[in-house]
Enzyme design. Structure first.
Site, PDB file in Angstrom:
ATOM      1  N   ASP A  45      30.416  -8.563 -45.008  1.00  0.00           N
ATOM      2  CA  ASP A  45      30.936  -8.312 -46.360  1.00  0.00           C
ATOM      3  C   ASP A  45      31.379  -6.857 -46.505  1.00  0.00           C
ATOM      4  O   ASP A  45      32.368  -6.570 -47.172  1.00  0.00           O
ATOM      5  CB  ASP A  45      29.853  -8.628 -47.399  1.00  0.00           C
ATOM      6  CG  ASP A  45      29.616 -10.124 -47.530  1.00  0.00           C
ATOM      7  OD1 ASP A  45      30.589 -10.891 -47.371  1.00  0.00           O
ATOM      8  OD2 ASP A  45      28.463 -10.523 -47.772  1.00  0.00           O
ATOM      9  N   ASN A 124      33.314  -5.527 -55.762  1.00  0.00           N
ATOM     10  CA  ASN A 124      31.939  -5.940 -56.079  1.00  0.00           C
ATOM     11  C   ASN A 124      31.443  -5.323 -57.378  1.00  0.00           C
ATOM     12  O   ASN A 124      31.161  -6.018 -58.327  1.00  0.00           O
ATOM     13  CB  ASN A 124      30.972  -5.495 -54.984  1.00  0.00           C
ATOM     14  CG  ASN A 124      30.743  -6.553 -53.928  1.00  0.00           C
ATOM     15  OD1 ASN A 124      31.215  -7.673 -54.068  1.00  0.00           O
ATOM     16  ND2 ASN A 124      30.022  -6.199 -52.890  1.00  0.00           N
ATOM     17  N   ALA A 187      16.701  -0.114 -63.936  1.00  0.00           N
ATOM     18  CA  ALA A 187      15.453   0.492 -64.399  1.00  0.00           C
ATOM     19  C   ALA A 187      15.623   1.337 -65.660  1.00  0.00           C
ATOM     20  O   ALA A 187      15.461   2.564 -65.639  1.00  0.00           O
ATOM     21  CB  ALA A 187      14.831   1.333 -63.274  1.00  0.00           C
TER      22      ALA A 187
END
Ligand code: NAD
Length: 265
Positions: A45, A124, A187
């Site tokens: 990828d 992506n 986070a």
């Protein structure tokens, strides 16, 4: 038909690339490094991400095919021993047979820094992360303030990128026929003082989001496999791009089969 091959650079990929060129010559395909109709990525990828960024200025006229030399990838669906079969299908394509083209949404990024601007695309995802300390950023959706983010960072992914970094962040897997971008938190700090949405958001193609840096901070912006350190960021606008990336599907390989193969099988 004009083609180009981009390989990962390891011994197996380089050898396969040489085999591909030899077969392509025998089948009458023409090598063209500048204006290829088809770019074959040999590796994984990451190699496809590399191929995408190499031909980023020719996305609307170039289609991609991926051959994997390791485990099955999301963008690389041909096995290394299937190159002769792929070549025959490419030859039929060159002789007028029309294969299916899968077009996937990608993300348009407009990065504004005190020192200049950068507009680019990602396949992506885009992430904004801190190099030291927490990121402090204001997230606006369609020019309205949505939230003030504090935490490790923010990830904005395309549908085909939703199975990559986004998935590790607990984001949802989105079928690439859905024209959308996904904002996922990395986070975030949530307590009585700081509050963020806490869940991923899916924005449709006609919406946009702006991420404003809200303090002087050393940031790392990532665009797919690329990392750009930035210490003077003003803002980043993210939206579904007008262009799409095209993959040639010489044989069917449904998205949900890929997902199942990658994560469940
Ligand atoms: P890498 O070699 O670390 O590869 C990361 C993994 O991501 C590989 O297993 C690859 O097959 C997989 N991957 C890439 N695109 C995918 C997709 N669309 N769907 C499912 N899996 C996918 O790094 P690289 O080769 O330079 O690739 C960069 C990519 O790595 C980034 O675009 C990002 O998505 C991913 N990444 C993931 C994490 C994480 O999951 N925590 C962290 C950083 C980067």
């Amino acid at each position: 038909m004009k083609y180009y091959v981009l390989d990962r650079g390891d011994e197996l990929s380089v050898n396969l690339s040489q085999t591909f060129h030899k077969l392509a010559f025998e089948h009458g395909l023409r090598l063209d490094a500048e204006y290829p109709d088809i770019v074959v990525s040999i590796g994984g990828d990451g190699t496809m991400l590399h191929a995408f960024h190499t031909f980023i200025d020719r996305i609307s006229t170039t289609a991609f095919v991926g051959v994997h030399t390791g485990h099955l990838g999301f963008y690389a669906d041909w096995k290394s021993d299937e190159i002769p079969q792929l070549m025959s299908l490419m030859e039929s394509h060159a002789n007028g047979e029309r294969p299916r083209i899968a077009s996937y949404p990608i993300i348009q990024l407009d990065i504004i820094k005190k020192s200049g601007t950068l507009s680019t695309l990602c396949l992506n995802e885009f992430t904004i992360k801190s190099v030291d300390g927490t990121v402090m950023a204001q997230v606006d959706i369609n020019d309205q303030m949505f939230e003030m983010f504090r935490g490790d960072g923010i990830c904005v992914s395309s549908p085909s990128g939703s199975t990559a970094y986004n998935k590790s962040l607990g984001g949802t897997v989105v079928h690439p026929s859905i024209e959308a971008l996904q904002i996922s938190e990395i986070a975030s700090i949530n307590n009585r003082v700081f509050r963020t949405m806490g869940s991923s958001l899916l924005l449709p193609a006609h919406h946009h989001c702006d991420i404003y840096s809200r303090k002087e901070q050393n940031l790392m912006l990532t665009i797919d496999h690329l990392s750009i350190p930035v210490n003077d960021l003003i803002s980043v606008r993210c939206q579904v791009a007008e262009q799409k990336v095209s993959f040639v599907r010489y044989r069917p390989f449904p998205f949900w089969t890929r997902v199942r193969n990658a994560f469940l099988d």
